[in-house]
Write an enzyme that holds these catalytic residues in place. Structure first.
Site, PDB file in Angstrom:
ATOM      1  N   VAL A 146       0.853  -1.178   0.000  1.00 21.87           N
ATOM      2  CA  VAL A 146       0.000   0.000   0.000  1.00 21.87           C
ATOM      3  C   VAL A 146       0.890   1.230   0.000  1.00 21.87           C
ATOM      4  CG1 VAL A 146      -1.834   1.259   1.192  1.00 21.87           C
ATOM      5  CG2 VAL A 146      -1.746  -1.245   1.327  1.00 21.87           C
ATOM      6  N   CYS A 147       0.620   2.170  -0.893  1.00 20.79           N
ATOM      7  CA  CYS A 147       1.316   3.459  -0.918  1.00 20.79           C
ATOM      8  C   CYS A 147       2.836   3.250  -1.049  1.00 20.79           C
ATOM      9  CB  CYS A 147       0.938   4.248   0.336  1.00 20.79           C
ATOM     10  SG  CYS A 147       1.311   6.003   0.298  1.00 20.79           S
ATOM     11  N   THR A 148       3.627   3.840  -0.147  1.00 22.09           N
ATOM     12  CA  THR A 148       5.083   3.740  -0.246  1.00 22.09           C
ATOM     13  C   THR A 148       5.611   2.386   0.209  1.00 22.09           C
ATOM     14  OG1 THR A 148       5.291   4.802   1.923  1.00 22.09           O
ATOM     15  CG2 THR A 148       5.473   6.215  -0.020  1.00 22.09           C
ATOM     16  N   THR A 152       2.601   3.328  -6.892  1.00 22.27           N
ATOM     17  CA  THR A 152       2.817   3.881  -5.558  1.00 22.27           C
ATOM     18  C   THR A 152       2.126   5.233  -5.508  1.00 22.27           C
ATOM     19  OG1 THR A 152       4.472   4.318  -3.835  1.00 22.27           O
ATOM     20  CG2 THR A 152       5.004   5.059  -6.075  1.00 22.27           C
TER      21      THR A 152
END
Length: 339
Positions: free
Chosen positions: A113-115, A133
């Protein structure tokens, strides 16, 4: 209750947490899988930290871990790797990366998730794969890990056993996709409705990107042209007009743009105009014909085509989605049906 997919039984989801993890990166997916259990899913969610100890998130909230990485002996169906604001420090933590590799090796599907994508990339798990990302970090992910094929506009990407999502709430989108894969669309739709989110949100994450940041090129000629485009996007900025203003050839201007801006003059101008139109739609009530004329698109149809091509949404949908949450609206406007 909805019917499960044939053969689908209890599935284990392991969420890896660490100090400084972003809270919603963790709780968003957990909430999706927990909600799915109310609508026909069978998920067992466990939270693992390196040593089994609690962690403090970036928001300052303490999260309890169910077990340590070493205690995760069984193969899990889904491993969730969240991100955190201090990802630049995390990718230098060899012990953390070893934990990610070990957990991923025991997972049928690894999802970041995300970074969290940076942790997977630093661990070598995204080599040769497509990935997503947070929109702020897409360029950095590609620069740091050139073997990763970054898809900057994707909400989430699946490549083999690896799944990666865009920023923060995109972890919910990714988790819903997994619920649909495991237990069917009806279960995923029920979860989306229960959580009041889109089962498939409109558009990509380009619609969340920052306004054009004018670069600072080495050539003064190009710098002046970029300033003029930003100051008055509705003016004539054809490559011929820009070359004439700069007193150079079209070929020379085109070469400067590619060398210092990284794109063609036409594409750069369209991006500036698009972002100017976004600003007008977010903050004003001007008719589409005024927005199109002021930002250089000329007509509402040209404006619409540009929005659909770059953002995946129409100007009207963009205005409706990003101007207000609807809180306090006098007519008690309801949220759109997320199904």
């Amino acid at each position: 209750m909805y019917q499960k997919h044939p053969g689908a039984g209890p599935l284990t989801v392991t969420v890896f947490v660490f100090p400084g993890v972003r809270l919603l990166d963790v709780t968003g997916p957990i909430e999706v899988f927990a909600s799915a259990n109310d609508w026909g899913g069978e998920y067992r969610v466990q939270v693992a930290s390196e040593d089994g100890a609690d962690v403090v998130t970036a928001a300052g909230t303490r999260l309890a871990a169910d077990l340590s990485v070493d205690d995760v002996h069984e193969t899990c169906d889904v491993l969730v790797i969240p991100g955190g604001p201090e990802w630049e420090t995390l990718v230098k933590d060899d012990a953390l990366l070893d934990a990610v590799r070990g957990l991923s090796g025991r997972a049928r599907c690894t999802a970041s998730v995300c970074t969290g994508a940076f942790l997977l990339a630093a661990a070598g798990l995204l080599d040769g794969r497509r990935a997503a990302t947070h929109w702020r970090q897409t360029r950095e992910l590609g620069l740091r890990y050139p073997s990763v094929r970054v898809e900057p506009d994707a909400i989430f990407v699946r490549d083999g056993k690896m799944m990666t999502s865009a920023g923060v709430t995109a972890g919910i989108d990714l988790s819903l996709a997994l619920v649909e894969e495991h237990y069917g669309a009806e279960v995923a739709r029920a979860v989306a409705k229960d959580m009041v989110v889109f089962m498939q949100r409109p558009g990509g994450q380009s619609q969340f990107s920052a306004r054009c940041r004018v670069p600072n090129p080495r050539q003064e000629t190009l710098r002046e042209l970029l300033d003029s485009v930003a100051e008055n996007p509705g003016a004539n900025h054809s490559v011929t007009a820009m070359a004439r203003r700069a007193g150079v050839s079209v070929r020379h201007i085109t070469r400067l743009f590619y060398e210092e801006v990284g794109t063609s003059p036409g594409r750069y101008v369209e991006q500036v105009r698009l972002e100017a139109a976004q600003a007008m739609l977010e903050t004003g009530d001007d008719p589409m014909v005024v927005v199109a004329r002021h930002t250089g698109f000329g007509s509402p149809e040209s404006l619409r085509r540009a929005f659909v091509r770059h953002l995946g949404v129409t100007p009207a949908a963009f205005r409706a989605s990003f101007r207000t949450t609807g809180l306090g609206a006098g007519d008690r406007t309801s949220a759109a049906d997320p199904s």
